[in-house]
Design a protein around this motif. Sequence first.
Motif, mmCIF file in Angstrom:
data_model
loop_
_atom_site.group_PDB
_atom_site.id
_atom_site.type_symbol
_atom_site.label_atom_id
_atom_site.label_comp_id
_atom_site.label_asym_id
_atom_site.label_seq_id
_atom_site.Cartn_x
_atom_site.Cartn_y
_atom_site.Cartn_z
ATOM 1 N N THR A 50 0.896 -1.617 0.090
ATOM 2 C CA THR A 50 0.056 0.013 0.150
ATOM 3 C C THR A 50 0.816 1.144 0.702
ATOM 4 O O THR A 50 0.255 1.780 0.381
ATOM 5 N N ALA A 78 -0.823 1.985 -3.745
ATOM 6 C CA ALA A 78 -1.493 2.970 -2.998
ATOM 7 C C ALA A 78 -2.314 3.643 -3.699
ATOM 8 O O ALA A 78 -2.919 2.919 -5.074
ATOM 9 N N ILE A 83 -7.794 10.532 4.875
ATOM 10 C CA ILE A 83 -6.700 10.397 4.324
ATOM 11 C C ILE A 83 -7.036 11.461 3.696
ATOM 12 O O ILE A 83 -7.454 12.102 2.891
ATOM 13 N N ASN A 86 -4.613 11.524 0.052
ATOM 14 C CA ASN A 86 -4.278 11.165 -0.312
ATOM 15 C C ASN A 86 -3.086 11.771 -1.779
ATOM 16 O O ASN A 86 -2.857 11.803 -2.559
ATOM 17 N N TRP A 101 -1.582 7.167 1.720
ATOM 18 C CA TRP A 101 -2.766 6.662 2.704
ATOM 19 C C TRP A 101 -2.409 6.673 3.467
ATOM 20 O O TRP A 101 -1.784 6.760 4.942
ATOM 21 N N ASP A 128 1.281 1.294 5.702
ATOM 22 C CA ASP A 128 2.073 0.698 4.506
ATOM 23 C C ASP A 128 2.260 -0.508 4.703
ATOM 24 O O ASP A 128 3.317 -1.240 5.104
ATOM 25 N N PHE A 166 -8.496 0.063 3.930
ATOM 26 C CA PHE A 166 -8.410 1.184 3.741
ATOM 27 C C PHE A 166 -9.341 1.160 2.181
ATOM 28 O O PHE A 166 -10.076 0.579 1.730
ATOM 29 N N ASP A 167 -10.320 2.473 2.918
ATOM 30 C CA ASP A 167 -11.214 2.607 1.990
ATOM 31 C C ASP A 167 -11.738 4.153 0.769
ATOM 32 O O ASP A 167 -11.696 4.947 1.587
ATOM 33 N N SER A 168 -10.807 3.598 -0.252
ATOM 34 C CA SER A 168 -11.250 4.313 -1.129
ATOM 35 C C SER A 168 -12.403 5.508 -1.585
ATOM 36 O O SER A 168 -12.395 6.550 -1.843
ATOM 37 N N VAL A 211 -8.928 6.065 6.849
ATOM 38 C CA VAL A 211 -8.854 4.480 7.137
ATOM 39 C C VAL A 211 -9.166 4.647 7.835
ATOM 40 O O VAL A 211 -9.664 4.898 8.410
#
Length: 399
Positions: A117, A209, A266, A268, A273, A290, A386-388, A393
Amino acid sequence: MQPSFGSFLVTVLSASMAAGSVIPSTNANPGSFEIKRSANKAFTGRNGPLALARTYAKYGVEVPKTLVDAIQLVKSIQLAKRDSATVTATPDHDDIEYLVPVKIGTPPQTLNLDFDTGSSDLWVFSSDVDPTSSQGHDIYTPSKSTSSKKLEGASWNITYGDRSSSSGDVYHDIVSVGNLTVKSQAVESARNVSAQFTQGNNDGLVGLAFSSINTVKPTPQKTWYDNIVGSLDSPVFVADLRHDTPGSYHFGSIPSEASKAFYAPIDNSKGFWQFSTSSNISGQFNAVADTGTTLLLASDDLVKAYYAKVQGARVNVFLGGYVFNCTTQLPDFTFTVGEGNITVPGTLINYSEAGNGQCFGGIQPSGGLPFAIFGDIALKAAYVIFDSGNKQVGWAQKK
């Protein structure tokens, strides 16, 4: 992840996400799935200075010569133990011992890759690498894949803080992880690799990432996750890393064990992250989650404050980091995520033996980076979400 610099393949390069990337075709409605990591049979034990040097190199921090010398010193200690008739060295199971099988091409070629990540490239050893450099690795052979298509004019070149490098060509090909297939994924096929890369036991990595830091030129490519996220039930993945067992990754759903997570937004903008946190021994700071880094790296002040609680702990200039008596019981490390706290048990922070009854700490200085790196030492203490979709996060404490 990955026992060499080859496990941490990407230095952060400034790259903008370009329009016009190929839109992949994915299989219909995969929903969500879990993929388990597998044991790396070539794992030979933890090397604290090596883990620290990898992270410095990954994030562009100059690797001191003393740290390079320390890597060889610890390796010689480990070899001596294995050769001894009276001392048995049982390598610890660890994050660097586990890899994920990934199928590339038609018919599928299986490579064991590290999920990272902290980078955004899908990088593999290939048939274009000199055989002496790829020995011991499974390789991707584009000419044996009927679905492989070279991306003409595209290239990638990764350079580390220690000036080691790797470079090659780019193909679009089928890439399957678990039950999900991306039919046109950018696969960065190595042509030239430095010695540090060849010494690893993994065959490359899958960067998780953000696509903005993908290193392909002239047009950065989308990550495997960004290519499949629209097909998932939910735009999330969860890292369930374990101590002494492989663990797994969940894509598209959050396991019930992680339902009581604390969340933090986050940032970005640098492709990571990154979230804001604080600890029980320090004020507010930024940290990057990471999975491709082994240790927990933080500011000099925070690390110094932590080891002030450890009797006899000191910086060993020959090993390049903090060491302590192996019989010492280390204190826990607690940090905030949103409105909650996550605790890393002291047992996880005792990273590896360093010789003469001394052990190498899992918390080490970050070398002046503007953020902390929460590698697997921290990640193994929780389910990490890991919530895009919601740009956040989540951390759910493991019991």
